[in-house]
Motif scaffolding. Structure first.
Motif, PDB file in Angstrom:
ATOM      1  N   VAL A  21      -1.938  12.121  -2.559  1.00 51.08           N
ATOM      2  CA  VAL A  21      -3.022  11.477  -3.296  1.00 51.08           C
ATOM      3  C   VAL A  21      -4.198  12.452  -3.369  1.00 51.08           C
ATOM      4  N   SER A  22      -4.847  12.482  -4.505  1.00 52.49           N
ATOM      5  CA  SER A  22      -5.997  13.365  -4.675  1.00 52.49           C
ATOM      6  C   SER A  22      -6.953  12.758  -5.684  1.00 52.49           C
ATOM      7  N   ARG A  23      -8.130  13.363  -5.796  1.00 48.43           N
ATOM      8  CA  ARG A  23      -9.096  12.892  -6.795  1.00 48.43           C
ATOM      9  C   ARG A  23      -9.946  14.070  -7.235  1.00 48.43           C
ATOM     10  N   ILE A  24     -10.453  13.982  -8.463  1.00 46.72           N
ATOM     11  CA  ILE A  24     -11.424  14.943  -8.956  1.00 46.72           C
ATOM     12  C   ILE A  24     -12.716  14.182  -9.202  1.00 46.72           C
ATOM     13  N   ASN A  25     -13.728  14.505  -8.421  1.00 45.26           N
ATOM     14  CA  ASN A  25     -14.996  13.781  -8.521  1.00 45.26           C
ATOM     15  C   ASN A  25     -15.631  13.928  -9.904  1.00 45.26           C
ATOM     16  N   ALA A  26     -15.548  15.128 -10.469  1.00 40.85           N
ATOM     17  CA  ALA A  26     -16.260  15.411 -11.720  1.00 40.85           C
ATOM     18  C   ALA A  26     -15.832  14.484 -12.846  1.00 40.85           C
ATOM     19  N   ASN A  27     -14.539  14.180 -12.931  1.00 39.01           N
ATOM     20  CA  ASN A  27     -14.089  13.309 -14.011  1.00 39.01           C
ATOM     21  C   ASN A  27     -13.655  11.939 -13.503  1.00 39.01           C
ATOM     22  N   LYS A  28     -13.940  11.674 -12.209  1.00 37.14           N
ATOM     23  CA  LYS A  28     -13.683  10.360 -11.598  1.00 37.14           C
ATOM     24  C   LYS A  28     -12.243   9.907 -11.812  1.00 37.14           C
ATOM     25  N   THR A  29     -11.316  10.817 -11.589  1.00 36.40           N
ATOM     26  CA  THR A  29      -9.902  10.512 -11.791  1.00 36.40           C
ATOM     27  C   THR A  29      -9.148  10.605 -10.474  1.00 36.40           C
ATOM     28  N   LEU A  30      -8.284   9.647 -10.258  1.00 41.19           N
ATOM     29  CA  LEU A  30      -7.418   9.566  -9.083  1.00 41.19           C
ATOM     30  C   LEU A  30      -6.013   9.964  -9.491  1.00 41.19           C
ATOM     31  N   TYR A  31      -5.309  10.665  -8.610  1.00 39.94           N
ATOM     32  CA  TYR A  31      -3.950  11.108  -8.901  1.00 39.94           C
ATOM     33  C   TYR A  31      -3.001  10.719  -7.773  1.00 39.94           C
ATOM     34  N   LEU A  32      -1.729  10.624  -8.124  1.00 42.07           N
ATOM     35  CA  LEU A  32      -0.679  10.471  -7.129  1.00 42.07           C
ATOM     36  C   LEU A  32       0.485  11.368  -7.544  1.00 42.07           C
ATOM     37  N   GLN A  33       0.669  12.449  -6.809  1.00 41.10           N
ATOM     38  CA  GLN A  33       1.791  13.350  -7.041  1.00 41.10           C
ATOM     39  C   GLN A  33       2.970  12.845  -6.214  1.00 41.10           C
ATOM     40  N   MET A  34       4.041  12.509  -6.882  1.00 49.92           N
ATOM     41  CA  MET A  34       5.211  11.953  -6.209  1.00 49.92           C
ATOM     42  C   MET A  34       6.365  12.937  -6.305  1.00 49.92           C
ATOM     43  N   GLU A  78      -7.251  11.617   3.310  1.00 46.91           N
ATOM     44  CA  GLU A  78      -6.130  10.894   2.710  1.00 46.91           C
ATOM     45  C   GLU A  78      -5.385  10.098   3.780  1.00 46.91           C
ATOM     46  N   TYR A  79      -4.724   9.032   3.367  1.00 52.96           N
ATOM     47  CA  TYR A  79      -3.897   8.259   4.281  1.00 52.96           C
ATOM     48  C   TYR A  79      -2.747   7.658   3.485  1.00 52.96           C
ATOM     49  N   TYR A  80      -1.595   7.529   4.169  1.00 56.46           N
ATOM     50  CA  TYR A  80      -0.353   7.196   3.486  1.00 56.46           C
ATOM     51  C   TYR A  80       0.442   6.136   4.233  1.00 56.46           C
ATOM     52  N   ALA A  81       1.244   5.418   3.485  1.00 55.14           N
ATOM     53  CA  ALA A  81       2.263   4.575   4.091  1.00 55.14           C
ATOM     54  C   ALA A  81       3.353   5.498   4.641  1.00 55.14           C
ATOM     55  N   PHE A 108       0.841  -1.193   0.000  1.00 56.24           N
ATOM     56  CA  PHE A 108       0.000   0.000   0.000  1.00 56.24           C
ATOM     57  C   PHE A 108       0.880   1.249   0.000  1.00 56.24           C
ATOM     58  N   VAL A 109       0.477   2.248  -0.789  1.00 54.22           N
ATOM     59  CA  VAL A 109       1.212   3.511  -0.861  1.00 54.22           C
ATOM     60  C   VAL A 109       0.367   4.655  -0.296  1.00 54.22           C
ATOM     61  N   ALA A 110      -0.832   4.829  -0.831  1.00 60.92           N
ATOM     62  CA  ALA A 110      -1.691   5.937  -0.405  1.00 60.92           C
ATOM     63  C   ALA A 110      -3.120   5.643  -0.799  1.00 60.92           C
ATOM     64  N   GLY A 111      -4.053   6.224  -0.031  1.00 58.49           N
ATOM     65  CA  GLY A 111      -5.461   6.030  -0.339  1.00 58.49           C
ATOM     66  C   GLY A 111      -6.262   7.271  -0.003  1.00 58.49           C
ATOM     67  N   ILE A 112      -7.480   7.323  -0.531  1.00 61.11           N
ATOM     68  CA  ILE A 112      -8.337   8.473  -0.300  1.00 61.11           C
ATOM     69  C   ILE A 112      -9.788   8.029  -0.242  1.00 61.11           C
ATOM     70  N   TRP A 113     -10.526   8.583   0.701  1.00 61.29           N
ATOM     71  CA  TRP A 113     -11.968   8.357   0.794  1.00 61.29           C
ATOM     72  C   TRP A 113     -12.595   9.206  -0.298  1.00 61.29           C
ATOM     73  N   TRP A 114     -13.290   8.560  -1.246  1.00 62.58           N
ATOM     74  CA  TRP A 114     -13.694   9.254  -2.460  1.00 62.58           C
ATOM     75  C   TRP A 114     -14.663  10.391  -2.197  1.00 62.58           C
ATOM     76  N   VAL A 115     -15.611  10.205  -1.325  1.00 61.30           N
ATOM     77  CA  VAL A 115     -16.604  11.241  -1.054  1.00 61.30           C
ATOM     78  C   VAL A 115     -16.043  12.322  -0.138  1.00 61.30           C
ATOM     79  N   GLY A 116     -15.468  11.908   0.987  1.00 65.17           N
ATOM     80  CA  GLY A 116     -15.023  12.876   1.977  1.00 65.17           C
ATOM     81  C   GLY A 116     -13.673  13.502   1.686  1.00 65.17           C
ATOM     82  N   GLY A 117     -12.830  12.790   0.954  1.00 67.15           N
ATOM     83  CA  GLY A 117     -11.541  13.347   0.578  1.00 67.15           C
ATOM     84  C   GLY A 117     -10.408  13.135   1.569  1.00 67.15           C
TER      85      GLY A 117
END
Length: 120
Positions: free
Chosen positions: A67-80, A55-58, A44-53
């Motif tokens: 870790v982030s997400r954009i609800n409108a386009n249902k896309t998950l991101y990981l900025q490293m 975040e949690y990390y290793a 596991f590296v990182a996760g996000i609660w999709w509705v509430g936003g």
């Protein structure tokens, strides 16, 4: 749920990279990133609660990855950021019906993986 990861590549130590994961299909509760280095278990590296936003990390990536997400386009991101050679791995995005999923067994849906290589 279908997931499609992208954005991997070769980067020098100390550099940055952003991974994306396009999702489609039914709804889910949380999404996350895992990685698997050669000869090692998927972790596991990182996760996000999709509705509430939330975040949690290793611990190994906390303060370097976001870790982030954009609800409108249902896309998950990981900025490293501050990448290290030990971050080299295939990175997978995944989705879960559990709100705060950190275990591999809690994720029902998986993308195909994208390779990140950190090397000079």
């Amino acid at each position: 749920v279908q997931l499609q990861a992208s954005g991997g590549g070769l980067v020098q130590p100390g550099g940055s990279l952003r991974l994306s994961c396009a999702t489609s299909g039914r709804t889910f509760s949380s999404a996350g990133w895992f990685r698997q280095a050669p000869g090692k278990e998927r972790e596991f590296v990182a996760g996000i609660w999709w509705v509430g936003g939330s975040e949690y990390y290793a611990s190994s990536v906390k303060d370097r990855f976001i870790v982030s997400r954009i609800n409108a386009n249902k896309t998950l991101y990981l900025q490293m950021n501050g990448l290290k050679p030990e971050d080299t791995a295939v990175y997978y995005c995944a989705a879960s019906h559990i709100t705060h999923a950190t275990m591999r067994r809690d994720y029902e849906y998986w993308g195909q993986g994208t390779l990140v290589t950190v090397s000079s």
